[in-house]
Scaffold this motif. Structure first.
Motif, PDB file in Angstrom:
ATOM      1  N   VAL A   1       0.832  -1.196   0.000  1.00 21.98           N
ATOM      2  CA  VAL A   1       0.000   0.000   0.000  1.00 21.98           C
ATOM      3  C   VAL A   1       0.869   1.250   0.000  1.00 21.98           C
ATOM      4  O   VAL A   1       0.591   2.213  -0.733  1.00 21.98           O
ATOM      5  CB  VAL A   1      -0.968  -0.020   1.207  1.00 21.98           C
ATOM      6  N   THR A   2       1.949   1.253   0.760  1.00 19.98           N
ATOM      7  CA  THR A   2       2.856   2.398   0.801  1.00 19.98           C
ATOM      8  C   THR A   2       3.459   2.654  -0.571  1.00 19.98           C
ATOM      9  O   THR A   2       3.535   3.796  -1.034  1.00 19.98           O
ATOM     10  CB  THR A   2       3.971   2.171   1.834  1.00 19.98           C
ATOM     11  N   SER A   3       3.874   1.605  -1.245  1.00 20.85           N
ATOM     12  CA  SER A   3       4.446   1.737  -2.579  1.00 20.85           C
ATOM     13  C   SER A   3       3.424   2.297  -3.568  1.00 20.85           C
ATOM     14  O   SER A   3       3.745   3.185  -4.366  1.00 20.85           O
ATOM     15  CB  SER A   3       4.944   0.374  -3.063  1.00 20.85           C
ATOM     16  N   MET A   4       2.199   1.803  -3.519  1.00 16.37           N
ATOM     17  CA  MET A   4       1.158   2.299  -4.411  1.00 16.37           C
ATOM     18  C   MET A   4       0.845   3.765  -4.140  1.00 16.37           C
ATOM     19  O   MET A   4       0.642   4.557  -5.071  1.00 16.37           O
ATOM     20  CB  MET A   4      -0.113   1.461  -4.282  1.00 16.37           C
ATOM     21  N   MET A   5       0.825   4.153  -2.877  1.00 17.85           N
ATOM     22  CA  MET A   5       0.536   5.544  -2.530  1.00 17.85           C
ATOM     23  C   MET A   5       1.648   6.472  -3.012  1.00 17.85           C
ATOM     24  O   MET A   5       1.366   7.550  -3.545  1.00 17.85           O
ATOM     25  CB  MET A   5       0.349   5.685  -1.016  1.00 17.85           C
ATOM     26  N   ASN A   6       2.895   6.070  -2.855  1.00 18.35           N
ATOM     27  CA  ASN A   6       4.012   6.895  -3.327  1.00 18.35           C
ATOM     28  C   ASN A   6       3.994   7.034  -4.845  1.00 18.35           C
ATOM     29  O   ASN A   6       4.240   8.112  -5.383  1.00 18.35           O
ATOM     30  CB  ASN A   6       5.348   6.321  -2.864  1.00 18.35           C
ATOM     31  N   ASN A   7       3.707   5.948  -5.537  1.00 16.60           N
ATOM     32  CA  ASN A   7       3.640   5.975  -6.990  1.00 16.60           C
ATOM     33  C   ASN A   7       2.506   6.896  -7.452  1.00 16.60           C
ATOM     34  O   ASN A   7       2.691   7.699  -8.377  1.00 16.60           O
ATOM     35  CB  ASN A   7       3.447   4.569  -7.542  1.00 16.60           C
ATOM     36  N   THR A   8       1.365   6.814  -6.808  1.00 22.54           N
ATOM     37  CA  THR A   8       0.232   7.666  -7.154  1.00 22.54           C
ATOM     38  C   THR A   8       0.563   9.130  -6.890  1.00 22.54           C
ATOM     39  O   THR A   8       0.217  10.008  -7.682  1.00 22.54           O
ATOM     40  CB  THR A   8      -1.016   7.244  -6.347  1.00 22.54           C
ATOM     41  N   LYS A   9       1.266   9.405  -5.806  1.00 23.96           N
ATOM     42  CA  LYS A   9       1.665  10.773  -5.482  1.00 23.96           C
ATOM     43  C   LYS A   9       2.575  11.342  -6.564  1.00 23.96           C
ATOM     44  O   LYS A   9       2.396  12.480  -7.002  1.00 23.96           O
ATOM     45  CB  LYS A   9       2.379  10.796  -4.125  1.00 23.96           C
TER      46      LYS A   9
END
Length: 62
Positions: free
Chosen positions: A29-37
């Motif tokens: 989830v952290t990786s997906m959130m950073n990528n989306t940011k």
């Protein structure tokens, strides 16, 4: 007494499984959130996000 012991064991197993699932899901989830940011920042600057890079060379995100 034997039934109570079985319920306690089931509770311990459930808590351990929840911990394992959280430990696996948190980095994903952290990786997906950073990528989306990063994608959103690039697009807000007017760029296009392709191959994990922004088409605008001067964009910076905090």
């Amino acid at each position: 007494m034997k039934e109570a012991s079985g319920e306690a064991n089931l509770t311990v197993v459930t808590i351990i499984l929840i911990g394992v699932i959280v430990a696996i899901a948190t980095p994903l989830v952290t990786s997906m959130m950073n990528n989306t940011k990063q994608r959103a920042c690039c697009m807000n600057a007017g760029g296009v996000w392709e191959n994990n890079t922004c088409s605008i060379s001067s964009y910076t995100c905090d």
